[in-house]
Design a protein around this motif. Sequence first.
Motif, mmCIF file in Angstrom:
data_model
loop_
_atom_site.group_PDB
_atom_site.id
_atom_site.type_symbol
_atom_site.label_atom_id
_atom_site.label_comp_id
_atom_site.label_asym_id
_atom_site.label_seq_id
_atom_site.Cartn_x
_atom_site.Cartn_y
_atom_site.Cartn_z
ATOM 1 N N THR A 55 0.828 -1.207 0.000
ATOM 2 C CA THR A 55 0.000 0.000 0.000
ATOM 3 C C THR A 55 0.865 1.261 0.000
ATOM 4 O O THR A 55 0.478 2.276 -0.590
ATOM 5 C CB THR A 55 -0.943 0.019 1.223
ATOM 6 O OG1 THR A 55 -0.182 -0.205 2.426
ATOM 7 C CG2 THR A 55 -1.990 -1.065 1.108
ATOM 8 N N TRP A 56 2.044 1.196 0.635
ATOM 9 C CA TRP A 56 2.967 2.327 0.561
ATOM 10 C C TRP A 56 3.386 2.564 -0.887
ATOM 11 O O TRP A 56 3.437 3.703 -1.363
ATOM 12 C CB TRP A 56 4.197 2.051 1.423
ATOM 13 C CG TRP A 56 5.264 3.104 1.293
ATOM 14 C CD1 TRP A 56 5.346 4.298 1.950
ATOM 15 C CD2 TRP A 56 6.392 3.062 0.396
ATOM 16 N NE1 TRP A 56 6.453 5.005 1.526
ATOM 17 C CE2 TRP A 56 7.111 4.269 0.575
ATOM 18 C CE3 TRP A 56 6.860 2.130 -0.518
ATOM 19 C CZ2 TRP A 56 8.271 4.545 -0.134
ATOM 20 C CZ3 TRP A 56 8.017 2.415 -1.234
ATOM 21 C CH2 TRP A 56 8.712 3.608 -1.037
ATOM 22 N N ASP A 59 0.539 4.181 -2.816
ATOM 23 C CA ASP A 59 0.319 5.581 -2.465
ATOM 24 C C ASP A 59 1.437 6.485 -2.963
ATOM 25 O O ASP A 59 1.196 7.642 -3.312
ATOM 26 C CB ASP A 59 0.184 5.733 -0.941
ATOM 27 C CG ASP A 59 -1.111 5.130 -0.421
ATOM 28 O OD1 ASP A 59 -2.011 4.882 -1.241
ATOM 29 O OD2 ASP A 59 -1.218 4.890 0.794
ATOM 30 N N THR A 60 2.675 5.982 -2.991
ATOM 31 C CA THR A 60 3.817 6.838 -3.319
ATOM 32 C C THR A 60 4.269 6.708 -4.770
ATOM 33 O O THR A 60 4.773 7.664 -5.347
ATOM 34 C CB THR A 60 5.013 6.527 -2.395
ATOM 35 O OG1 THR A 60 5.345 5.128 -2.520
ATOM 36 C CG2 THR A 60 4.671 6.844 -0.949
ATOM 37 N N ARG A 113 -9.385 1.871 -5.441
ATOM 38 C CA ARG A 113 -8.545 2.947 -5.978
ATOM 39 C C ARG A 113 -8.889 3.223 -7.435
ATOM 40 O O ARG A 113 -9.048 4.383 -7.848
ATOM 41 C CB ARG A 113 -7.064 2.559 -5.830
ATOM 42 C CG ARG A 113 -6.075 3.468 -6.589
ATOM 43 C CD ARG A 113 -6.125 4.912 -6.089
ATOM 44 N NE ARG A 113 -5.569 5.046 -4.767
ATOM 45 C CZ ARG A 113 -4.299 5.336 -4.508
ATOM 46 N NH1 ARG A 113 -3.451 5.510 -5.497
ATOM 47 N NH2 ARG A 113 -3.893 5.452 -3.260
ATOM 48 N N TYR A 251 1.327 14.570 2.551
ATOM 49 C CA TYR A 251 0.909 13.187 2.755
ATOM 50 C C TYR A 251 1.957 12.429 3.558
ATOM 51 O O TYR A 251 3.158 12.517 3.303
ATOM 52 C CB TYR A 251 0.687 12.490 1.417
ATOM 53 C CG TYR A 251 0.353 11.030 1.573
ATOM 54 C CD1 TYR A 251 -0.922 10.641 1.959
ATOM 55 C CD2 TYR A 251 1.310 10.048 1.362
ATOM 56 C CE1 TYR A 251 -1.239 9.313 2.122
ATOM 57 C CE2 TYR A 251 1.007 8.713 1.523
ATOM 58 C CZ TYR A 251 -0.266 8.352 1.907
ATOM 59 O OH TYR A 251 -0.564 7.030 2.071
ATOM 60 N N TYR A 253 2.412 8.403 4.979
ATOM 61 C CA TYR A 253 1.841 7.060 5.009
ATOM 62 C C TYR A 253 1.632 6.595 6.449
ATOM 63 O O TYR A 253 0.585 6.036 6.794
ATOM 64 C CB TYR A 253 2.754 6.101 4.259
ATOM 65 C CG TYR A 253 2.252 4.680 4.237
ATOM 66 C CD1 TYR A 253 1.135 4.330 3.493
ATOM 67 C CD2 TYR A 253 2.886 3.684 4.972
ATOM 68 C CE1 TYR A 253 0.654 3.037 3.471
ATOM 69 C CE2 TYR A 253 2.422 2.383 4.957
ATOM 70 C CZ TYR A 253 1.312 2.058 4.205
ATOM 71 O OH TYR A 253 0.844 0.775 4.192
ATOM 72 N N SER A 256 -1.303 8.259 7.917
ATOM 73 C CA SER A 256 -2.529 7.704 7.360
ATOM 74 C C SER A 256 -2.922 6.407 8.069
ATOM 75 O O SER A 256 -4.089 6.194 8.413
ATOM 76 C CB SER A 256 -2.350 7.452 5.854
ATOM 77 O OG SER A 256 -3.498 6.860 5.298
ATOM 78 N N GLU A 389 -8.459 9.554 3.585
ATOM 79 C CA GLU A 389 -7.347 8.598 3.582
ATOM 80 C C GLU A 389 -7.368 7.779 2.298
ATOM 81 O O GLU A 389 -8.397 7.625 1.653
ATOM 82 C CB GLU A 389 -7.432 7.669 4.805
ATOM 83 C CG GLU A 389 -7.517 8.390 6.143
ATOM 84 C CD GLU A 389 -6.328 9.302 6.413
ATOM 85 O OE1 GLU A 389 -5.251 9.063 5.829
ATOM 86 O OE2 GLU A 389 -6.468 10.263 7.194
ATOM 87 N N SER A 390 -6.210 7.231 1.933
ATOM 88 C CA SER A 390 -6.063 6.512 0.670
ATOM 89 C C SER A 390 -6.976 5.295 0.587
ATOM 90 O O SER A 390 -7.081 4.518 1.542
ATOM 91 C CB SER A 390 -4.602 6.057 0.504
ATOM 92 O OG SER A 390 -4.488 5.132 -0.545
ATOM 93 N N GLU A 391 -7.631 5.151 -0.580
ATOM 94 C CA GLU A 391 -8.496 3.989 -0.792
ATOM 95 C C GLU A 391 -7.697 2.695 -0.770
ATOM 96 O O GLU A 391 -8.164 1.667 -0.283
ATOM 97 C CB GLU A 391 -9.232 4.098 -2.136
ATOM 98 C CG GLU A 391 -10.040 5.363 -2.324
ATOM 99 C CD GLU A 391 -9.220 6.462 -2.982
ATOM 100 O OE1 GLU A 391 -7.979 6.308 -3.077
ATOM 101 O OE2 GLU A 391 -9.810 7.479 -3.383
ATOM 102 N N THR A 393 -5.012 2.020 0.960
ATOM 103 C CA THR A 393 -4.637 1.652 2.314
ATOM 104 C C THR A 393 -5.810 1.052 3.074
ATOM 105 O O THR A 393 -5.678 0.019 3.746
ATOM 106 C CB THR A 393 -4.100 2.883 3.075
ATOM 107 O OG1 THR A 393 -3.042 3.490 2.315
ATOM 108 C CG2 THR A 393 -3.564 2.484 4.438
#
Length: 487
Positions: A55-56, A59-60, A113, A251, A253, A256, A389-391, A393
């Motif tokens: 997930t990191w 997101d990145t 996502r 952001y 992680y 989050s 927050e990120s979908e 994650t």
Amino acid sequence: LLLFSLYSLVNAFQWIQYSIISNVFEGFYGVSLLHIDWLSMVYMLAYVPLIFPATWLLDTRGLRLTALLGSGLNCLGAWVKCGSVRQHLFWVTMLGQCLCSVAQVFILGLPSRIASVWFGPREVSTACATAVLGNQLGTAVGFLLPPVLVPNTQNNTDLLTYSISTMFYGTSGVSTLLFILTAIGHSSKAQLLPPVPESSRLGLSLEAVSQNHLQAAITSLEEAWEAFKEKPPYPPSQAQAALQDSPPEEYSYKKSIRNLFKNIPFVLLLISYGIMTGAFYAVSTLLNQMILTYYKDQEVNAGRIGLTLVVAGMLGSILCGLWLDYTKTYKQTTLIVYILSFIGMIIFTFTLDLDYIIIVFVTGGILGFFMTGYLPLGFEFAVEITYPESEGTSSGLLNAAAQVFGILFTLAQGKLITDYGPRAGNIFLCLWMFVGIILTALIKSDLRRHNINLGITNAEIKAVPVESPTDQKPKVATLSVQSESSI
């Protein structure tokens, strides 16, 4: 969306292809049923420690790299299995399955996502359900094809070896094609033609308008050939526009993850989703053993029952996605489907041993319709109550909980089936699903993403291109927080 669904399908097929004919692989490799069960459970085991780096990365580094890793590892694992078609090479088939299980980590978190980044507020739940559908269809094909491709011919080792090779090489070929489609087409980026203003459009000749539309269509096809792009040129919703306006340096992680675990409704959903999905994993893994306990030499029908379970669930997923897009009643729908899944599990448990296999087909279909239909509900509900927050994650953590419960339930239910029979194992799952109903009822529904998206209708907010720093930032309407009941 289609491309993702297809390689997710192949990954899910490889998850279940051993378990549905567990007795055949048990005899071929000369190992115990527990060893064969671990070929399924390794998917669950690998997910838990790898979900955080995965997930990191999502997101990145973004959607495209994650998709390439998922598709590529899935392809590699399929080819490794092709070298395991010898009776003493169980460890090689386990190695290939481990690679596929790592690929799964980069696949299961993407539906929400992809849906959020590419689809608008009236499409997002249906898009998520469609992405989940590919994985479910893969499980369905995994129930159907292996008993047909690899019949129980243990008295003829050469024929059995040929049958297993056919299945493995066929899977490898399809995986390779999908990986190539995911990877190609990124050397150049198509440019969208500017839209013709309404005032100018009236003065254009029919020929000019047709030529403009033709050029736009060709450009769109070129963009479509770019198999897996990161995001569309325009945010599809106010919620995405607001996220993309946030500076990337803000952001974190780790922050989050902390925010998600401080969110009590999400933690309750995390546990209840893990229970439901873990129960589905256990039933899928042990279905062959349950059916053969009461119906001897019915491997093909066991696969067909699994197919019925998942196909009914696919229908449930799509209907639930459409219903959510129409009503936005996330908690009520999730709770009702959970209760109906519990009832379906009870019916399945107490009708399994009636010696009428047609009844098992019917009860399996009812169980699958609600139990598998629940999967996209959990994803979308999590995105709503955890926004911004990120979908990736939030859905990744949901899947991690599902894998943990899946391992525990499979081991416990397998032991109960061996010692006391399938009914005891299924009652064990029913008790846990009742706990999940209580936890779901306690979730406070705060539809954060939906509240943001309401600004599109109420204030006529227009999203602007992400790559246009000269454009003005979209006007953000300040909305009062609305609960699901007030909506």
